[in-house]
Scaffold this active site. Structure first.
Site, PDB file in Angstrom:
ATOM      1  N   LYS A 196       0.789  -1.060  -0.003  1.00  9.59           N
ATOM      2  CA  LYS A 196      -0.173   0.044   0.102  1.00  9.59           C
ATOM      3  C   LYS A 196       0.892   1.321  -0.072  1.00  9.59           C
ATOM      4  O   LYS A 196       1.743   1.459   0.822  1.00  9.59           O
ATOM      5  CB  LYS A 196      -0.862   0.182   1.174  1.00  9.59           C
ATOM      6  CG  LYS A 196      -1.954   1.094   1.056  1.00  9.59           C
ATOM      7  CD  LYS A 196      -2.875   1.181   2.395  1.00  9.59           C
ATOM      8  CE  LYS A 196      -3.688   2.139   2.525  1.00  9.59           C
ATOM      9  NZ  LYS A 196      -4.455   2.241   3.598  1.00  9.59           N
ATOM     10  N   LYS A 248      -2.131  -1.699  -3.773  1.00 10.80           N
ATOM     11  CA  LYS A 248      -3.126  -0.372  -3.616  1.00 10.80           C
ATOM     12  C   LYS A 248      -2.066   0.789  -3.995  1.00 10.80           C
ATOM     13  O   LYS A 248      -1.150   0.948  -2.718  1.00 10.80           O
ATOM     14  CB  LYS A 248      -3.845  -0.513  -2.570  1.00 10.80           C
ATOM     15  CG  LYS A 248      -4.722   0.625  -2.518  1.00 10.80           C
ATOM     16  CD  LYS A 248      -5.401   0.587  -0.901  1.00 10.80           C
ATOM     17  CE  LYS A 248      -6.019   1.756  -0.662  1.00 10.80           C
ATOM     18  NZ  LYS A 248      -6.763   1.890   0.581  1.00 10.80           N
TER      19      LYS A 248
HETATM   20  C1  PBG Z   1      -7.148   3.240   5.288  1.00 10.95           C
HETATM   21  C2  PBG Z   1      -7.586   3.103   3.861  1.00 10.95           C
HETATM   22  C3  PBG Z   1      -7.184   4.214   2.963  1.00 10.95           C
HETATM   23  C4  PBG Z   1      -7.909   3.578   1.798  1.00 10.95           C
HETATM   24  C5  PBG Z   1      -8.454   2.609   1.984  1.00 10.95           C
HETATM   25  N1  PBG Z   1      -8.092   2.065   3.294  1.00 10.95           N
HETATM   26  C6  PBG Z   1      -6.923   5.829   2.868  1.00 10.95           C
HETATM   27  C7  PBG Z   1      -5.385   5.979   3.279  1.00 10.95           C
HETATM   28  O1  PBG Z   1      -4.572   4.949   3.472  1.00 10.95           O
HETATM   29  O2  PBG Z   1      -5.233   7.279   3.411  1.00 10.95           O
HETATM   30  C8  PBG Z   1      -8.154   4.431   0.468  1.00 10.95           C
HETATM   31  C9  PBG Z   1      -9.014   3.828  -0.796  1.00 10.95           C
HETATM   32  C10 PBG Z   1      -9.482   4.802  -1.671  1.00 10.95           C
HETATM   33  O3  PBG Z   1      -8.799   5.605  -1.892  1.00 10.95           O
HETATM   34  O4  PBG Z   1     -10.149   4.637  -2.379  1.00 10.95           O
HETATM   35  N2  PBG Z   1      -8.000   2.633   6.102  1.00 10.95           N
END
Ligand code: PBG
Length: 323
Positions: A196, A248
């Protein structure tokens, strides 16, 4: 004699193209992320994500029932609590918005689709970070792990089939697996947000969950410059017990999908994130691109690169269109 070969033969008719298509996507391979907000009387549109709303408990139930009817693979639930605190207590409370939404989902659809819950503290903390902070205000990895273990059990007790640790703390998958096993939830699976990245493409999501974050998440989410590190993270998560590993965002990181796919035996997922959704929606609204074609091309590209499962805000829309 040229052309020596004529690849165009296989593109001549829709039937010919269908016959030789290498990549197909079934609704069962798609997961719909949903936001459920506490204390709402009506669903609240998210300005930066046209067509996506913060659901009330009731409208979330309806969206989940529809997702099951459409044959989607799953829903990924995010909670938007009314009150936040420094340690994210709402995440552990069985009456907290996310746990209640998970229980509602199971009551509505049983096992007809996979009910997944985001396992992270950022929606529940008043500082907006994915973990708890130490005395210096830094995100405290090991103190956070302890909370994640309890959060996993709370979500399993609410009925989650699969939990999605997304905080990028070291050791999170191992701690969550151990906590689930110790509590007897041996069947609850883990979708690990393995790679991520600290991405600008989460921008609209921050509005979607009323994020309180100041600053960024670069001490725990990955640097967009690094690919080998993603493989390292994915291998660690598999070793710690991940049932599925996820990349992601999806589009800027397609190169990681075949890399990870070729090194692990578990299914690989990709999250087509909020910014990727909103860019297409915004351009389509202006008539600059064809929405449906852009959506199909986006999802096909993610599947072609190697994702077995795609999380996308378009999941229901795509499945509805196939009807
Ligand atoms: C954190 C989380 C995020 C997203 C999913 N889970 C945001 C982040 O890390 O700031 C982003 C999902 C998206 O942008 O569609 N719980």
């Amino acid at each position: 004699m040229f052309p020596a070969d004529r690849p165009r033969r296989l593109r001549a008719t829709p039937a010919m193209r269908g016959l030789v298509s290498e990549t197909r996507t079934e609704p069962s391979q798609l997961v719909l992320p949903l936001f459920v907000a506490e204390g709402l009387a009506e669903p609240r549109p998210i300005g930066s994500m046209p067509g996506v709303v913060q659901h009330t408990r009731e409208t979330a139930r309806r969206a989940i029932a529809e997702a099951a009817e459409l044959g989607l693979g799953g829903v990924m639930l995010f909670g938007v609590p009314e009150r936040k605190d420094a340690v994210g207590s709402g995440a552990l409370d069985p009456d907290g918005v996310l746990n209640v939404a998970v229980a509602d989902a199971r009551a509505e659809v049983g096992d007809a689709l996979v009910v997944m819950s985001d396992l992270c503290l950022d929606e529940f903390t008043d500082h907006g970070h994915c973990g708890v902070l130490d005395a210096e205000g830094r995100v405290d990895n090991d103190a956070t792990l302890e909370v994640y273990g309890r959060m996993a059990v709370a979500q399993a007790e609410a009925g989650a089939h699969m939990v999605g640790p997304s905080g990028m703390m070291d050791g999170q998958v191992g701690v969550v697996r151990a906590a689930l096993e110790a509590a007897g939830h041996t069947d609850v699976a883990i979708l690990a947000y393995a790679a991520k990245y600290a991405s600008a493409f989460y921008g609209p999501f921050r509005e979607a969950v009323d994020s309180s974050l100041q600053g960024d998440r670069r001490t725990y989410q990955q640097d967009p410059a690094n690919a080998r590190e993603a493989l390292r993270e994915a291998l660690l998560d598999v070793a710690e017990g991940a049932d599925v590993v996820m990349v992601k965002p999806a589009l800027g990181y397609l190169d990681l999908l075949p890399l990870i796919r070729s090194h692990v035996t578990v299914p690989v997922a990709a999250y087509n994130v909020s910014g990727e959704y909103s860019m297409v929606e915004a351009a389509a609204e202006r008539g600059w691109i064809d929405r449906d074609r852009a959506i199909d091309e986006t999802i096909t590209s993610i599947r072609r690169a190697g994702a077995d499962i795609v999380l996308t805000y378009w999941a229901a829309k795509v499945a509805r269109r196939r009807r």
